[in-house]
Design a protein around this motif. Sequence first.
Motif, PDB file in Angstrom:
ATOM      1  N   ALA A  85      -5.461 -14.400 -55.844  1.00  0.00           N
ATOM      2  CA  ALA A  85      -6.493 -13.668 -56.586  1.00  0.00           C
ATOM      3  C   ALA A  85      -6.846 -14.415 -57.881  1.00  0.00           C
ATOM      4  O   ALA A  85      -8.024 -14.514 -58.271  1.00  0.00           O
ATOM      5  CB  ALA A  85      -6.012 -12.254 -56.914  1.00  0.00           C
ATOM      6  N   ARG A  86      -5.797 -14.941 -58.553  1.00  0.00           N
ATOM      7  CA  ARG A  86      -6.052 -15.731 -59.767  1.00  0.00           C
ATOM      8  C   ARG A  86      -6.880 -16.970 -59.444  1.00  0.00           C
ATOM      9  O   ARG A  86      -7.766 -17.370 -60.211  1.00  0.00           O
ATOM     10  CB  ARG A  86      -4.732 -16.143 -60.417  1.00  0.00           C
ATOM     11  CG  ARG A  86      -4.054 -15.008 -61.171  1.00  0.00           C
ATOM     12  CD  ARG A  86      -2.853 -15.518 -61.932  1.00  0.00           C
ATOM     13  NE  ARG A  86      -3.269 -16.359 -63.044  1.00  0.00           N
ATOM     14  CZ  ARG A  86      -2.447 -17.102 -63.766  1.00  0.00           C
ATOM     15  NH1 ARG A  86      -1.157 -17.133 -63.462  1.00  0.00           N
ATOM     16  NH2 ARG A  86      -2.883 -17.829 -64.768  1.00  0.00           N
ATOM     17  N   LEU A 122      -3.046  -6.501 -63.800  1.00  0.00           N
ATOM     18  CA  LEU A 122      -3.728  -7.242 -64.861  1.00  0.00           C
ATOM     19  C   LEU A 122      -4.842  -8.116 -64.285  1.00  0.00           C
ATOM     20  O   LEU A 122      -5.964  -8.150 -64.822  1.00  0.00           O
ATOM     21  CB  LEU A 122      -2.722  -8.116 -65.622  1.00  0.00           C
ATOM     22  CG  LEU A 122      -3.277  -8.842 -66.864  1.00  0.00           C
ATOM     23  CD1 LEU A 122      -3.646  -7.854 -67.951  1.00  0.00           C
ATOM     24  CD2 LEU A 122      -2.255  -9.852 -67.389  1.00  0.00           C
ATOM     25  N   VAL A 123      -4.556  -8.788 -63.168  1.00  0.00           N
ATOM     26  CA  VAL A 123      -5.569  -9.630 -62.518  1.00  0.00           C
ATOM     27  C   VAL A 123      -6.709  -8.767 -61.977  1.00  0.00           C
ATOM     28  O   VAL A 123      -7.880  -9.154 -62.021  1.00  0.00           O
ATOM     29  CB  VAL A 123      -4.928 -10.468 -61.394  1.00  0.00           C
ATOM     30  CG1 VAL A 123      -5.989 -11.229 -60.609  1.00  0.00           C
ATOM     31  CG2 VAL A 123      -3.919 -11.445 -61.976  1.00  0.00           C
ATOM     32  N   LEU A 124      -6.360  -7.571 -61.472  1.00  0.00           N
ATOM     33  CA  LEU A 124      -7.396  -6.644 -60.996  1.00  0.00           C
ATOM     34  C   LEU A 124      -8.353  -6.283 -62.129  1.00  0.00           C
ATOM     35  O   LEU A 124      -9.588  -6.298 -61.957  1.00  0.00           O
ATOM     36  CB  LEU A 124      -6.728  -5.370 -60.440  1.00  0.00           C
ATOM     37  CG  LEU A 124      -7.678  -4.268 -59.943  1.00  0.00           C
ATOM     38  CD1 LEU A 124      -8.507  -4.752 -58.763  1.00  0.00           C
ATOM     39  CD2 LEU A 124      -6.897  -3.008 -59.567  1.00  0.00           C
ATOM     40  N   GLY A 125      -7.816  -5.962 -63.307  1.00  0.00           N
ATOM     41  CA  GLY A 125      -8.669  -5.644 -64.464  1.00  0.00           C
ATOM     42  C   GLY A 125      -9.512  -6.830 -64.874  1.00  0.00           C
ATOM     43  O   GLY A 125     -10.704  -6.671 -65.228  1.00  0.00           O
ATOM     44  N   ILE A 179     -10.442  -8.750 -56.075  1.00  0.00           N
ATOM     45  CA  ILE A 179     -10.234  -7.292 -56.108  1.00  0.00           C
ATOM     46  C   ILE A 179      -9.690  -6.806 -54.765  1.00  0.00           C
ATOM     47  O   ILE A 179      -8.770  -5.976 -54.697  1.00  0.00           O
ATOM     48  CB  ILE A 179     -11.556  -6.575 -56.473  1.00  0.00           C
ATOM     49  CG1 ILE A 179     -11.927  -6.870 -57.938  1.00  0.00           C
ATOM     50  CG2 ILE A 179     -11.437  -5.069 -56.244  1.00  0.00           C
ATOM     51  CD1 ILE A 179     -13.323  -6.429 -58.313  1.00  0.00           C
ATOM     52  N   GLU A 180     -10.253  -7.341 -53.678  1.00  0.00           N
ATOM     53  CA  GLU A 180      -9.804  -6.931 -52.340  1.00  0.00           C
ATOM     54  C   GLU A 180      -8.343  -7.321 -52.108  1.00  0.00           C
ATOM     55  O   GLU A 180      -7.538  -6.514 -51.623  1.00  0.00           O
ATOM     56  CB  GLU A 180     -10.702  -7.593 -51.289  1.00  0.00           C
ATOM     57  CG  GLU A 180     -10.399  -7.148 -49.864  1.00  0.00           C
ATOM     58  CD  GLU A 180     -11.273  -7.865 -48.838  1.00  0.00           C
ATOM     59  OE1 GLU A 180     -11.005  -7.705 -47.639  1.00  0.00           O
ATOM     60  OE2 GLU A 180     -12.188  -8.599 -49.253  1.00  0.00           O
ATOM     61  N   LYS A 181      -7.985  -8.548 -52.470  1.00  0.00           N
ATOM     62  CA  LYS A 181      -6.605  -9.014 -52.283  1.00  0.00           C
ATOM     63  C   LYS A 181      -5.625  -8.164 -53.086  1.00  0.00           C
ATOM     64  O   LYS A 181      -4.594  -7.696 -52.583  1.00  0.00           O
ATOM     65  CB  LYS A 181      -6.480 -10.477 -52.716  1.00  0.00           C
ATOM     66  CG  LYS A 181      -6.992 -11.497 -51.709  1.00  0.00           C
ATOM     67  CD  LYS A 181      -6.675 -12.903 -52.182  1.00  0.00           C
ATOM     68  CE  LYS A 181      -7.093 -13.952 -51.152  1.00  0.00           C
ATOM     69  NZ  LYS A 181      -8.536 -14.157 -51.108  1.00  0.00           N
ATOM     70  N   ILE A 182      -5.955  -7.973 -54.360  1.00  0.00           N
ATOM     71  CA  ILE A 182      -5.053  -7.223 -55.249  1.00  0.00           C
ATOM     72  C   ILE A 182      -4.913  -5.780 -54.780  1.00  0.00           C
ATOM     73  O   ILE A 182      -3.804  -5.220 -54.768  1.00  0.00           O
ATOM     74  CB  ILE A 182      -5.568  -7.261 -56.705  1.00  0.00           C
ATOM     75  CG1 ILE A 182      -5.529  -8.693 -57.245  1.00  0.00           C
ATOM     76  CG2 ILE A 182      -4.767  -6.328 -57.597  1.00  0.00           C
ATOM     77  CD1 ILE A 182      -4.144  -9.258 -57.429  1.00  0.00           C
TER      78      ILE A 182
END
Length: 878
Positions: free
Chosen positions: A55-56, A128-131, A100-103
């Motif tokens: 995701a990152r 945090l990555v989602l935000g 977003i989908e992965k997280i």
Amino acid sequence: MPSLRYSRDLKPRNRIVLVLAIIVFFAISCSQKKNTYVNRTFHNVTSHYNGYYWARENIKEGVDKIRRSYNEDYSKLLPLFVYGDEKQVKSNSGNFDKAIEKISRVIAYHSMLIKGKEYVKWIDENYLVLGQAHFYKKDYYAAIEVFEYIVRQYPLTPTKYQALMWLIKTYNAQNSVINTQATIDLLQNDKKFPEKFAGEFAILQAEHYIMMENYDKAIFQLTKGIGLTKKKKDKARYYFILAQLYELKGDNKKASINYANCYRLNPHYELYFNAKIKRALTTNTSALKDIKKELTKMLKDDKNIEYRDQIYFTLAEIAIKEKDTTVALKYYQASAQSSLKNVKQKGQSYLKAADIFFEQTEYRIAQAYYDSAVTFLPKEYKDYNFIVNKKNSLTGLVKNLDIIIAEDSLQRIAKMDSVKRNKLIRKIIDQLIADEKKKEEEKQNQQNNNQFNVGNNNNNNNGNNQNLGGTWYFYNPSQVSFGFSDFIKKWGPRENEDNWRRGNREVFIDPNANNGNDNPKDTGKKTTTIADNKKIEYYLKNLPLTEEQKQKSRDKIIEGYYNSGSIYKEQLKDYPKAIAQFEELNKRFPENKYLLQNYYQLYRINLVIKDNKRAEYYKNIFLTKYPDTEYAKIIKNPAYSSELMASKNEVENFYNVTYASYVAGKYVDVLQNVKRADSIYAKSELMPKFALLGAYAAGKSIGISEYESALTKIVVTYPKDPVKQKAQELLDQLKKYKSKGGDSLSTLKPDTVKPLFTYTNATEHYCMIIFPNEKNNLTNVKIKLADFNTQYFPLVNLSMPSVLLDATTNVITIRSFADGKKAMDYYSLLNSDLKVFEGIEMSKVIVVVISADNYTTFYKGKKVTEYKKFFQESYKYK
């Protein structure tokens, strides 16, 4: 769990099957509700590498694309962080959606939230990555929701502090000052705040203070953040912005130091180049010689070809520092001509040159440069509307000066005998032919040179491309840029049509063309011919040869002098030139219609420039020759203007009351009011209307003889007022009525005279603003109106001519609108945004919509009260 001890002895296909079997085994057996080592290990590994890592990577890819497509504007304060605009975000939203989908999937299938406690250590990082993904999508509310959840759910982890800093970032993006400051205060008072985040926190605070334009605090925090930043790329950007902040504070010494700090870190070339340029502009005068040498060297560097416009511009700015405007103009012109893609820089170069010519009062040249500047500058450029207004003022000035020159020339030629006149015209035609032949030869020579250079370019290129004259035109971007600018300046915007080059072409309608519907093949188009400017008749048709034509020509000159004088005075504040125009007008045309206005303008101008002797001279002209004019009364009594306005309002109100009584059939009250008005307001311009109302009331309440007597008195008493014509028409009507035996007014309608104003929606309309001629009202209102028009009507070509209705009243007409409805739309919006009239008492401002036909009638009679009432009744005023 299956043993992997012998897996290396398996065939590759079997090895893959075994791995898949193990994965399936863990997926089935590793519960999210049982806190065991195996479960935690599986979910930690999966949430780390399947979710967090990839995701990152998705976010990083999207952000990198945005940064690569982002165009920095180094003439403005750079943003500390680049997030891209809506268009850039939309085109890269796929990367953020994947993240977003992965997280979301990882959180759903690998979170071990048991009795309110999370046992998978990578879940908070995934949140945090989602935000962050929501943030970069500019979905700020979703981002805030995620970051606030992290703060609540993971209060003892470092991720909490990262979430709080991302909240600050999000609030900054929303320009939410209160929320940002509250979060900053929270972190500043938290003794457990991790030191490793101190640099990033300082930069975020700097961003907040920059948004608040608190540059002192921004400089403090940014300096602190730079000291704690390790990445050279980020550090170089921060140094550049720090230098810009010092420049905004007027501290060029520290700005120069920090620009140097920026380029010494060897950032990407665009930032490196601009840091060099900015340092040159902020260096003190003692080091300018070395800076100029360095800039000249940069001009010869091939990699600076697309930046030459900025180098020339910088050299021009240095010349301004050295007070050498001649050299500065040379460099500004070189900058504009060498600009390839940077149209804003081209516009800035034209603007700077225009400002120099304007200061030198070379208004004709300045107008051409302002016109070019407006063509290339973006509409959001600082003071863009002010620049447009200045350009428009100069355009109006040049137009009126050209009218004076043209009409004087035409009159001079018209006075010649026919032999001399035709000889002069033939000389003009011969010169025109010679010029066209010369241009054609130059064009042919240029084409020949270009063809020759195409074949020899590769052999003759010695590696120094500073002089690009040896390449074919369309392979030479510098020449293409110059050609485009030169075309626009020379020809202006042209349609793709035949004879486009003929700037003096004129279209004539063939009167013998069949434009009716008799011929079924007729297209309805008018047959046109092009006037031949190489024939004597072309030049004779505009000469004022008859007395009527001469008078029209003289009238144009009078208008030209008055309008140019007014522009010099009101818009350019060039009082000496305004005085010259007004005095020359009165000298050449002593009986011109603007005589008294000119004298008053000259009186006011000389007061402003403190030439008391000349002011006294014009004052005495009014007091001795025109003592009964309003101008003389205003000069004798400065408060007269306000008193006059108050008196006018009082009379108008009384007339409206009297008219209302007439409509209500209270004829006795009307007669009493008319008698009272005659004793109190005898000199008012509304007295003729009072008299007509009295005549109507007398006829209705007393009899036909009193009606006739009152009308006859009006005709005798007010021979020059429009009301006299109405009274005469009513007398003629009455005479016919009596000849048929009529002896009562019961069937006669004396007020069936043609109305002063008529309502038609489907015709050209204006919006008219009437307000007091006080202080700087006119200039202020015009500037604010220009801003209003640009904001709400950017695609409508609106002009704003202004005139003096009388000595105390200004009128601005915003024109034009296709019909009354469109004008009313403008009127409604203007009335909802009263900032345009700040500083003016609103009770003294009248805003109405008026048709072009009614405007002519209005201005002739200056019937403010009558038109206001007509507008309220006809345009459904609310």
